[in-house]
Design a protein around this motif. Structure first.
Motif, short mmCIF file in Angstrom:
data_model
loop_
_atom_site.label_atom_id
_atom_site.label_comp_id
_atom_site.label_asym_id
_atom_site.label_seq_id
_atom_site.Cartn_x
_atom_site.Cartn_y
_atom_site.Cartn_z
N ASN A 84 0.74 -0.95 0.16
CA ASN A 84 0.01 0.16 -0.05
C ASN A 84 0.77 1.03 -0.04
N TRP A 99 -6.67 4.00 3.99
CA TRP A 99 -6.43 2.44 3.35
C TRP A 99 -7.73 1.59 3.70
N HIS A 105 -6.84 -1.55 -0.77
CA HIS A 105 -5.83 -1.43 0.53
C HIS A 105 -6.42 -2.02 1.49
N TRP A 161 -4.52 0.57 -7.01
CA TRP A 161 -5.18 1.32 -5.89
C TRP A 161 -4.66 2.65 -5.16
#
Length: 162
Positions: A84, A99, A105, A161
């Motif tokens: 992440n 997140w 995430h 992401w």
């Protein structure tokens, strides 16, 4: 010379303490959802640090700025792993909260068999903006094992992401 060693020791201790705090926040979230806690790992931290440094230097938040995730994980004794990233968040608590609200995430935060985590934050020399990286995974004891992408990130190193 003693002063330099003392300062470096304090910086290292402070950095490790902060990393432990981040691992504790992630672990608390995981435990609340019935998953195991994670511990800080030096190998995963090194991968996260290289990624955060590359992002801060280039000024670009991108999963491949330091190379493909699978390549960066080569040689790390890990089964499944995820990464992440964040740019511009003020704290780790804010970052983790964001997140948690993002499907991809969050899937990495909640990687079912994760045992360890590595985290890093590096500030851009030009903008002073923080670039954060977290690598979470399941450490394995075998001498060397091929990295396996997570089901949520079948193409590690590809922007998925943010």
């Amino acid at each position: 010379m003693k002063i330099i060693c003392l300062v470096l020791g304090l910086l290292l201790t402070t950095t490790l303490a902060r990393a432990e705090d981040v691992a504790s926040m992630i672990s608390q979230y995981r435990r609340a959802l019935g998953l195991s806690a994670v511990r800080i790992d030096a190998e995963l931290t090194a991968v996260a640090e290289r990624q955060a440094q590359a992002m801060a230097k280039s000024g670009v938040m991108d999963h491949s700025v330091a190379g493909a995730f699978a390549n960066r994980m080569a040689g790390v004794r890990v089964g499944a792993a995820g990464e992440n990233l964040a740019e511009g968040t003020k704290t780790w608590a804010e970052t983790i909260q964001r997140w948690e609200g993002s499907t991809g995430h969050n899937a990495n935060l909640l990687l079912p068999d994760a045992t360890h985590v590595g985290v890093a934050v590096v500030y851009s020399d030009q903008t002073h903006e923080p670039f954060r990286a977290m690598v979470i995974g399941r450490k394995v004891k075998v001498e060397k094992r091929a990295f396996q992408p997570t089901p949520f990130n079948p193409s590690p190193g590809v922007q998925m992401w943010y």
